[in-house]
Design a protein around this motif. Structure first.
Motif, PDB file in Angstrom:
ATOM      1  N   LEU A  53       0.813  -1.215   0.000  1.00 49.29           N
ATOM      2  CA  LEU A  53       0.000   0.000   0.000  1.00 49.29           C
ATOM      3  C   LEU A  53       0.848   1.267   0.000  1.00 49.29           C
ATOM      4  O   LEU A  53       0.299   2.365   0.054  1.00 49.29           O
ATOM      5  CB  LEU A  53      -0.917   0.011   1.234  1.00 49.29           C
ATOM      6  N   ASP A  54       2.158   1.121  -0.062  1.00 49.81           N
ATOM      7  CA  ASP A  54       3.042   2.292  -0.042  1.00 49.81           C
ATOM      8  C   ASP A  54       2.700   3.233  -1.191  1.00 49.81           C
ATOM      9  O   ASP A  54       2.570   2.825  -2.349  1.00 49.81           O
ATOM     10  CB  ASP A  54       4.502   1.858  -0.161  1.00 49.81           C
ATOM     11  N   ARG A  86      -0.042   4.702  -1.712  1.00 51.57           N
ATOM     12  CA  ARG A  86      -1.467   4.736  -2.035  1.00 51.57           C
ATOM     13  C   ARG A  86      -2.152   5.892  -1.310  1.00 51.57           C
ATOM     14  O   ARG A  86      -1.785   6.257  -0.190  1.00 51.57           O
ATOM     15  CB  ARG A  86      -2.126   3.410  -1.635  1.00 51.57           C
ATOM     16  N   ARG A  87      -3.161   6.434  -1.928  1.00 50.64           N
ATOM     17  CA  ARG A  87      -3.891   7.543  -1.319  1.00 50.64           C
ATOM     18  C   ARG A  87      -4.701   7.074  -0.121  1.00 50.64           C
ATOM     19  O   ARG A  87      -5.037   5.893   0.010  1.00 50.64           O
ATOM     20  CB  ARG A  87      -4.815   8.196  -2.345  1.00 50.64           C
ATOM     21  N   THR A  88      -5.015   8.004   0.754  1.00 51.80           N
ATOM     22  CA  THR A  88      -5.944   7.740   1.849  1.00 51.80           C
ATOM     23  C   THR A  88      -7.304   8.310   1.464  1.00 51.80           C
ATOM     24  O   THR A  88      -7.401   9.192   0.609  1.00 51.80           O
ATOM     25  CB  THR A  88      -5.465   8.369   3.161  1.00 51.80           C
ATOM     26  N   SER A  89      -8.339   7.803   2.087  1.00 54.06           N
ATOM     27  CA  SER A  89      -9.699   8.248   1.769  1.00 54.06           C
ATOM     28  C   SER A  89     -10.021   9.575   2.449  1.00 54.06           C
ATOM     29  O   SER A  89      -9.576   9.836   3.569  1.00 54.06           O
ATOM     30  CB  SER A  89     -10.701   7.187   2.225  1.00 54.06           C
ATOM     31  N   THR A  94      -3.911   4.845   9.234  1.00 52.48           N
ATOM     32  CA  THR A  94      -3.550   5.153   7.845  1.00 52.48           C
ATOM     33  C   THR A  94      -3.868   3.969   6.939  1.00 52.48           C
ATOM     34  O   THR A  94      -4.412   4.132   5.841  1.00 52.48           O
ATOM     35  CB  THR A  94      -2.060   5.502   7.750  1.00 52.48           C
ATOM     36  N   SER A 128      -7.551   3.747   6.250  1.00 54.27           N
ATOM     37  CA  SER A 128      -7.959   4.785   5.310  1.00 54.27           C
ATOM     38  C   SER A 128      -7.542   4.435   3.886  1.00 54.27           C
ATOM     39  O   SER A 128      -8.276   4.696   2.926  1.00 54.27           O
ATOM     40  CB  SER A 128      -7.347   6.124   5.730  1.00 54.27           C
ATOM     41  N   GLN A 129      -6.371   3.821   3.729  1.00 50.22           N
ATOM     42  CA  GLN A 129      -5.920   3.402   2.402  1.00 50.22           C
ATOM     43  C   GLN A 129      -6.784   2.264   1.862  1.00 50.22           C
ATOM     44  O   GLN A 129      -7.105   2.232   0.667  1.00 50.22           O
ATOM     45  CB  GLN A 129      -4.454   2.972   2.462  1.00 50.22           C
ATOM     46  N   ALA A 180      -9.994   3.714   0.718  1.00 49.74           N
ATOM     47  CA  ALA A 180      -9.786   4.361  -0.581  1.00 49.74           C
ATOM     48  C   ALA A 180      -9.765   3.328  -1.702  1.00 49.74           C
ATOM     49  O   ALA A 180     -10.308   3.555  -2.788  1.00 49.74           O
ATOM     50  CB  ALA A 180      -8.486   5.162  -0.568  1.00 49.74           C
ATOM     51  N   TYR A 205      -3.590  -2.205  -8.637  1.00 48.17           N
ATOM     52  CA  TYR A 205      -2.408  -1.720  -7.930  1.00 48.17           C
ATOM     53  C   TYR A 205      -1.359  -2.797  -7.631  1.00 48.17           C
ATOM     54  O   TYR A 205      -0.366  -2.491  -6.967  1.00 48.17           O
ATOM     55  CB  TYR A 205      -2.837  -1.072  -6.610  1.00 48.17           C
ATOM     56  N   SER A 232      -1.499  -5.103  -5.473  1.00 45.73           N
ATOM     57  CA  SER A 232      -1.421  -4.903  -4.021  1.00 45.73           C
ATOM     58  C   SER A 232      -1.208  -6.176  -3.219  1.00 45.73           C
ATOM     59  O   SER A 232      -0.750  -6.127  -2.076  1.00 45.73           O
ATOM     60  CB  SER A 232      -2.706  -4.221  -3.527  1.00 45.73           C
TER      61      SER A 232
END
Length: 284
Positions: free
Chosen positions: A3-4, A6-9, A74, A77-78, A81, A214, A216
């Motif tokens: 998840l490095d 990656r945006r947070t919501s 965090t 939140s990712q 998102a 992604y 992921s």
């Protein structure tokens, strides 16, 4: 999970620093929380007893989360998102607009559209305010009490609750709740199992497409999720709690069922395969 970067919501409401301060919820609120706990396979008595001792107490202390908890916030939140990205895409495929849920992070206790809740409630989705509620300490419980650890295991929990939001948007959740009001307790439990297994399937769908978008998933991630699904099966939880099972009381599905439907979503990526309502109950 990778998840490095990656945006947070932007749909996260972090209430942890309130110190778990909530207004007195009254007997109706207690009953609502107890009902949610029952639906999640917990013991409502834990709420009725625990709430009277804890939730009505107010704390003026500012809550200071640990570095590990901040990292988990965090992460959550990712993951949220990621569910937004996947379900935006999947809804667009069928000409629909995906309206994402909010996520509330809290500690000890908070208020929701479904009444007040405590950490004893566990993660849940409230359709009244279209919000997922999580006390991050639940992930410690998964590791220490259920033996279900790993980042994908935790992500699965979040994606499962978002799966209930997908059911809400598609109208499935309301139809099930309306039907349950006319059914016997056994029948109501069985249709709730179908609802929960579909949410497991949707969690798998998220994993499938998040990985396509992604890259992921790492080796062992899916196994972590399947282990978590097995750990929270009704039969396993009942056996550990009381030494025997009561199938008529199952409301989330057995370990084998939960593993099967999560794996089905994660390996096929086909939404059409997620009909948990048509098969015979014994075939789930």
């Amino acid at each position: 999970m990778r998840l490095d970067g990656r945006r947070t919501s932007g749909n996260v409401d972090d209430r942890r620093r309130s110190g778990g301060k909530v207004a007195s919820m009254g007997i109706v609120g207690v009953i609502v929380v107890a009902a949610i706990t029952w639906l999640m396979g917990g013991n409502p008595l834990d709420v009725l007893i625990g709430e009277s001792a804890n939730i009505f107490q107010q704390s003026n202390e500012e809550y200071v989360p640990s570095a590990a908890e901040e990292a988990m916030a965090t992460f959550a939140s990712q993951v949220l998102a990621g569910t937004e990205d996947v379900w935006n895409q999947e809804f667009a495929k069928v000409g629909r607009r995906y309206v994402p849920p909010k996520m509330v992070l809290y500690t000890r206790a908070t208020s929701s559209g479904c009444g007040s809740a405590s950490s004893q409630t566990g993660p849940f989705y409230c359709s009244a305010d279209q919000t997922v509620y999580i006390d991050l300490s639940f992930f410690d419980q998964m590791q220490n009490q259920l033996g279900a650890s790993g980042d994908f295991a935790y992500a699965y929990v979040i994606a499962h609750e978002v799966g209930h939001h997908v059911q809400y948007l598609l109208g499935t959740l309301d139809k099930v709740h309306q039907l349950q009001s006319r059914l016997s307790e056994k029948e109501s439990n069985q249709i709730n199992v179908r609802l929960e297994l579909q949410a497991d399937f949707y969690a798998g769908i998220w994993a499938y497409y998040d990985n396509k978008m992604y890259n992921s998933l790492e080796p062992g991630d899916i196994e972590e999720g399947l282990n978590a699904a097995s750990a929270i099966g009704d039969d396993r939880l009942q056996m550990e709690a009381q030494g025997y099972t009561v199938p008529d009381a199952f409301n989330h599905g057995t370990s084998a069922q939960r593993v099967r439907w999560l794996k089905k979503g994660a390996t096929t990526g086909q939404l059409a395969n997620g009909d948990t309502f048509s098969p015979d109950y014994s075939a789930l």
